[in-house]
Design a protein around this motif. Sequence first.
Motif, short mmCIF file in Angstrom:
data_model
loop_
_atom_site.label_atom_id
_atom_site.label_comp_id
_atom_site.label_asym_id
_atom_site.label_seq_id
_atom_site.Cartn_x
_atom_site.Cartn_y
_atom_site.Cartn_z
N UNK A 55 0.83 -1.20 0.00
CA UNK A 55 0.00 0.00 0.00
C UNK A 55 0.87 1.25 0.00
N UNK A 56 0.63 2.12 -0.97
CA UNK A 56 1.34 3.40 -1.06
C UNK A 56 0.38 4.54 -0.73
N UNK A 57 0.96 5.72 -0.49
CA UNK A 57 0.12 6.86 -0.16
C UNK A 57 -0.34 7.58 -1.43
N UNK A 58 -0.96 8.75 -1.26
CA UNK A 58 -1.54 9.45 -2.40
C UNK A 58 -0.49 10.01 -3.36
N UNK A 59 0.78 10.05 -2.92
CA UNK A 59 1.87 10.47 -3.80
C UNK A 59 2.65 9.27 -4.35
N UNK A 60 2.13 8.08 -4.12
CA UNK A 60 2.76 6.83 -4.56
C UNK A 60 4.09 6.57 -3.85
N UNK A 61 4.24 7.08 -2.63
CA UNK A 61 5.46 6.82 -1.87
C UNK A 61 5.25 5.62 -0.95
N UNK A 62 6.37 4.96 -0.65
CA UNK A 62 6.35 3.77 0.18
C UNK A 62 7.58 3.78 1.07
N UNK A 63 7.36 3.76 2.38
CA UNK A 63 8.45 3.88 3.36
C UNK A 63 9.30 5.10 3.00
N UNK A 64 10.60 5.05 3.32
CA UNK A 64 11.48 6.18 3.01
C UNK A 64 12.89 5.66 2.79
N UNK A 65 13.71 6.48 2.15
CA UNK A 65 15.11 6.15 1.96
C UNK A 65 15.95 7.40 2.17
N UNK A 66 17.27 7.20 2.17
CA UNK A 66 18.18 8.33 2.33
C UNK A 66 18.35 9.11 1.03
N UNK A 67 17.82 8.58 -0.06
CA UNK A 67 17.90 9.27 -1.34
C UNK A 67 16.50 9.73 -1.73
N UNK A 68 16.41 10.48 -2.79
CA UNK A 68 15.11 10.93 -3.28
C UNK A 68 14.86 10.36 -4.66
N UNK B 88 11.23 11.24 -0.83
CA UNK B 88 12.03 10.27 -0.07
C UNK B 88 11.23 8.97 0.02
N UNK B 89 11.35 8.13 -0.97
CA UNK B 89 10.58 6.90 -1.04
C UNK B 89 11.43 5.76 -1.54
N UNK B 90 11.10 4.56 -1.13
CA UNK B 90 11.70 3.39 -1.75
C UNK B 90 11.24 3.32 -3.21
N UNK B 91 12.05 2.67 -4.01
CA UNK B 91 11.71 2.45 -5.41
C UNK B 91 10.74 1.26 -5.45
N UNK B 92 9.47 1.57 -5.63
CA UNK B 92 8.44 0.52 -5.56
C UNK B 92 8.64 -0.52 -6.65
N UNK B 93 9.09 -0.10 -7.83
CA UNK B 93 9.32 -1.05 -8.91
C UNK B 93 10.40 -2.06 -8.52
N UNK B 94 11.43 -1.61 -7.84
CA UNK B 94 12.50 -2.52 -7.40
C UNK B 94 11.99 -3.44 -6.30
N UNK B 95 11.13 -2.92 -5.43
CA UNK B 95 10.52 -3.76 -4.40
C UNK B 95 9.70 -4.87 -5.05
N UNK B 96 8.92 -4.50 -6.04
CA UNK B 96 8.10 -5.50 -6.75
C UNK B 96 8.98 -6.56 -7.39
N UNK C 257 8.23 0.82 11.46
CA UNK C 257 7.95 1.08 10.05
C UNK C 257 8.24 2.53 9.73
N UNK C 258 8.45 2.82 8.46
CA UNK C 258 8.58 4.19 7.95
C UNK C 258 9.64 4.99 8.71
N UNK C 259 10.75 4.36 9.05
CA UNK C 259 11.83 5.05 9.75
C UNK C 259 12.94 5.44 8.76
N UNK C 260 13.82 6.32 9.19
CA UNK C 260 14.96 6.70 8.37
C UNK C 260 15.92 5.54 8.17
N UNK C 261 16.54 5.48 7.00
CA UNK C 261 17.38 4.34 6.65
C UNK C 261 18.84 4.72 6.43
#
Length: 341
Positions: A7-20, A25-33, A297-301
């Motif tokens: 589940x992603x939010x309204x901006x299609x973000x999922x968790x967070x990463x140190x990069x943008x 600041x979101x994980x790459x959902x395509x790579x997760x998939x 969940x959703x913590x800095x990485x």
Amino acid sequence: MSKIIILTDYRDTFYSTARTQHGLCTMDVARVVRSFDDAGLRPQVMRYADLDLSADLHGVPVLYTSSEDRGLQYKSWIEDLVLAMEAAGARTIPSFRFLRAHHNKVMMEALRTQLFPKEAARLHTYSFGTYEELEAADLVGSWPKVIKPASGAGSTGVASAMNRGELLRAARGLSWSGSLDEAAREYGRRLLRRRRHHPRSLHRQKFVVQDLIPGMAGDFKVLRMGSRYYTLYRRNRPGDFRASGSGDFNFHDTAGVDQEALLDYAEYVSDRLATPLASLDIGFDGTDFHLFEFQCLHFGTVTAEKSTHYYARSHGTWQRVPEDCDIEAVFCQAIVDYLRA
């Protein structure tokens, strides 16, 4: 092939990463998939708004993101949906109580007290829903004390108090929840009703009070991601007791603390939390370790992504494993191992 919902939010973000990615600041959902596909799972990505709560969710693993929006209005909506999914039998990862504790120090402290009662007792932690409740409380423990708002990251709003007077002054400002109109109406009621009036608090922002452990120059951030443990030492801000938000990180300095003892403690805490992912703020007073805060969940990485190695227990001992962290791959491996355990 087992289904897993992401589940992603309204901006299609999922968790967070140190990069943008695209300014977010979101994980790459395509790579997760792709990582879940490679593990033999069948990931289904959708926004919260597209979730069908009438579908059969019983036993379905659900990974979801949280939010740190100002006022937590959007997070409140997320909480409604995640709790509804749990009620429908979905296997939410992590469980709802840890979502509730995200960006909510009052809930986090309540869980810490339940899960680690002896350690919580050492810090003499209290939570309050109004300033007046603190004013009437008989606090035990040592001074100085720390006061924390329920929400806020990077030590925002956290303050120390050397005595009761300082604590009350800090709490009065931190807990203010009223408006000028509300304050005027309340003042009028008190004048008109006098003894018959039961005042309504204008200070209803919840907060936490606990003992400050003196003499620590910093603390440790430990991330557990499945079997991997990442550590860094955070020095306090100059002239301050707070390490969170200082930005003064060191991935190799252990501040004289035994690395294996730190990892043993982090393992004990994260095993007790029983989640595949955990971010731990840990202090050491020269004798004992203290769990200051945790998130699941959703913590800095940064601790993982900027590290050149991780630690893993092998045959009863800790091994240092060189590796540049691929955060999406590590995240997915932690989840896969958790589901197959």
